[in-house]
Design a protein around this motif. Structure first.
Motif, PDB file in Angstrom:
ATOM      1  N   LEU A 121       0.818  -1.222   0.000  1.00  0.00           N
ATOM      2  CA  LEU A 121       0.000   0.000   0.000  1.00  0.00           C
ATOM      3  C   LEU A 121       0.850   1.270   0.000  1.00  0.00           C
ATOM      4  CD1 LEU A 121      -2.901  -0.968   2.424  1.00  0.00           C
ATOM      5  CD2 LEU A 121      -2.936  -0.858  -0.070  1.00  0.00           C
ATOM      6  N   ARG A 122       2.002   1.233   0.634  1.00  0.00           N
ATOM      7  CA  ARG A 122       2.875   2.408   0.664  1.00  0.00           C
ATOM      8  C   ARG A 122       3.695   2.561  -0.618  1.00  0.00           C
ATOM      9  NH1 ARG A 122       1.806   6.255   3.624  1.00  0.00           N
ATOM     10  NH2 ARG A 122       3.779   6.691   4.548  1.00  0.00           N
ATOM     11  N   GLY A 123       3.606   1.574  -1.502  1.00  0.00           N
ATOM     12  CA  GLY A 123       4.307   1.664  -2.774  1.00  0.00           C
ATOM     13  C   GLY A 123       5.766   1.265  -2.730  1.00  0.00           C
ATOM     14  N   TRP A 124       6.165   0.544  -1.707  1.00  0.00           N
ATOM     15  CA  TRP A 124       7.557   0.123  -1.605  1.00  0.00           C
ATOM     16  C   TRP A 124       7.829  -1.168  -2.368  1.00  0.00           C
ATOM     17  CZ3 TRP A 124       8.180   1.183   4.311  1.00  0.00           C
ATOM     18  CH2 TRP A 124       8.263   2.561   4.507  1.00  0.00           C
ATOM     19  N   HIS A 125       6.794  -1.987  -2.569  1.00  0.00           N
ATOM     20  CA  HIS A 125       6.960  -3.254  -3.274  1.00  0.00           C
ATOM     21  C   HIS A 125       5.726  -3.567  -4.106  1.00  0.00           C
ATOM     22  CE1 HIS A 125      10.733  -4.743  -1.681  1.00  0.00           C
ATOM     23  NE2 HIS A 125      10.372  -4.316  -0.492  1.00  0.00           N
ATOM     24  N   TRP A 126       5.955  -4.319  -5.177  1.00  0.00           N
ATOM     25  CA  TRP A 126       4.860  -4.876  -5.955  1.00  0.00           C
ATOM     26  C   TRP A 126       4.315  -6.081  -5.191  1.00  0.00           C
ATOM     27  CZ3 TRP A 126       3.353  -2.046  -9.917  1.00  0.00           C
ATOM     28  CH2 TRP A 126       4.274  -1.245 -10.582  1.00  0.00           C
ATOM     29  N   PRO A 127       3.049  -6.465  -5.425  1.00  0.00           N
ATOM     30  CA  PRO A 127       2.506  -7.655  -4.745  1.00  0.00           C
ATOM     31  C   PRO A 127       3.321  -8.921  -5.005  1.00  0.00           C
ATOM     32  CG  PRO A 127       0.711  -6.377  -5.675  1.00  0.00           C
ATOM     33  CD  PRO A 127       2.001  -5.744  -6.159  1.00  0.00           C
ATOM     34  N   LEU A 128       3.853  -9.062  -6.204  1.00  0.00           N
ATOM     35  CA  LEU A 128       4.653 -10.250  -6.509  1.00  0.00           C
ATOM     36  C   LEU A 128       5.952 -10.292  -5.701  1.00  0.00           C
ATOM     37  CD1 LEU A 128       4.801 -12.796  -8.208  1.00  0.00           C
ATOM     38  CD2 LEU A 128       5.916 -11.475  -9.985  1.00  0.00           C
ATOM     39  N   ASP A 129       6.510  -9.141  -5.390  1.00  0.00           N
ATOM     40  CA  ASP A 129       7.706  -9.092  -4.546  1.00  0.00           C
ATOM     41  C   ASP A 129       7.424  -9.703  -3.174  1.00  0.00           C
ATOM     42  OD1 ASP A 129       8.605  -7.574  -6.667  1.00  0.00           O
ATOM     43  OD2 ASP A 129       8.620  -5.686  -5.563  1.00  0.00           O
ATOM     44  N   VAL A 130       6.277  -9.338  -2.635  1.00  0.00           N
ATOM     45  CA  VAL A 130       5.881  -9.803  -1.303  1.00  0.00           C
ATOM     46  C   VAL A 130       5.555 -11.301  -1.339  1.00  0.00           C
ATOM     47  CG1 VAL A 130       4.097  -9.552   0.452  1.00  0.00           C
ATOM     48  CG2 VAL A 130       5.120  -7.529  -0.584  1.00  0.00           C
ATOM     49  N   LEU A 131       4.820 -11.729  -2.356  1.00  0.00           N
ATOM     50  CA  LEU A 131       4.472 -13.151  -2.474  1.00  0.00           C
ATOM     51  C   LEU A 131       5.726 -14.009  -2.628  1.00  0.00           C
ATOM     52  CD1 LEU A 131       2.289 -15.319  -2.746  1.00  0.00           C
ATOM     53  CD2 LEU A 131       2.283 -14.860  -5.198  1.00  0.00           C
TER      54      LEU A 131
END
Length: 105
Positions: A74-84
Motif C-alpha cells: 500500500l505504501r508503494g515500496w513493493h509490488w505484490p509479486l515481490d511480497v508473495l
C-alpha cells in the motif's frame, strides 16, 4: 534470521527489478522486509507454540506478517509479486525451524 539475506540479496541482484514508485532504482524483488518479518514472527511463533499449547502465537504471527506485507504494498515500496515471492522463499527456512522446534521438545 541470518539466512534471510543469503536468500534474498542474490535474487535482488539477479533480477534487478524496479520498484513501483522508483522505476530508476533496482533491487525490489523479492521483498527483504517481508522475508525478515515472516521469519521473525512465524519463526518465533513456531518456537513458543509447543510451550504455550495454544493457537494464538501462530495467529498473531500470521496477522503481523500479513500487516507488514500489506503495508509495503500500500505504501508503494513493493509490488505484490515481490511480497508473495518473499513469503514463498521463507517456507524452507520456516520448515527447518519447525523441525528443529519439534526435536527440542
Amino acid at each position: 534470521m541470518a539466512l534471510v539475506p543469503a536468500l534474498v540479496v542474490p535474487l535482488k541482484e539477479w533480477t534487478a527489478r524496479p520498484g513501483p514508485l522508483e522505476p530508476w532504482a533496482a533491487g525490489y524483488f523479492p521483498s527483504g522486509h517481508t522475508a525478515t518479518s515472516a521469519v521473525a514472527y512465524i519463526g518465533a511463533a513456531l518456537l513458543i507454540t509447543p510451550y504455550v499449547r495454544r493457537a494464538w502465537p501462530m495467529a498473531a504471527a500470521l496477522l503481523l506478517t500479513g500487516a507488514t506485507a500489506t503495508g509495503l504494498i500500500l505504501r508503494g515500496w513493493h509490488w505484490p509479486l515481490d511480497v508473495l515471492a518473499s513469503c514463498l522463499l521463507c517456507v524452507p527456512l520456516l520448515l527447518a525451524v519447525r523441525r528443529g522446534a519439534a526435536r527440542a521438545v
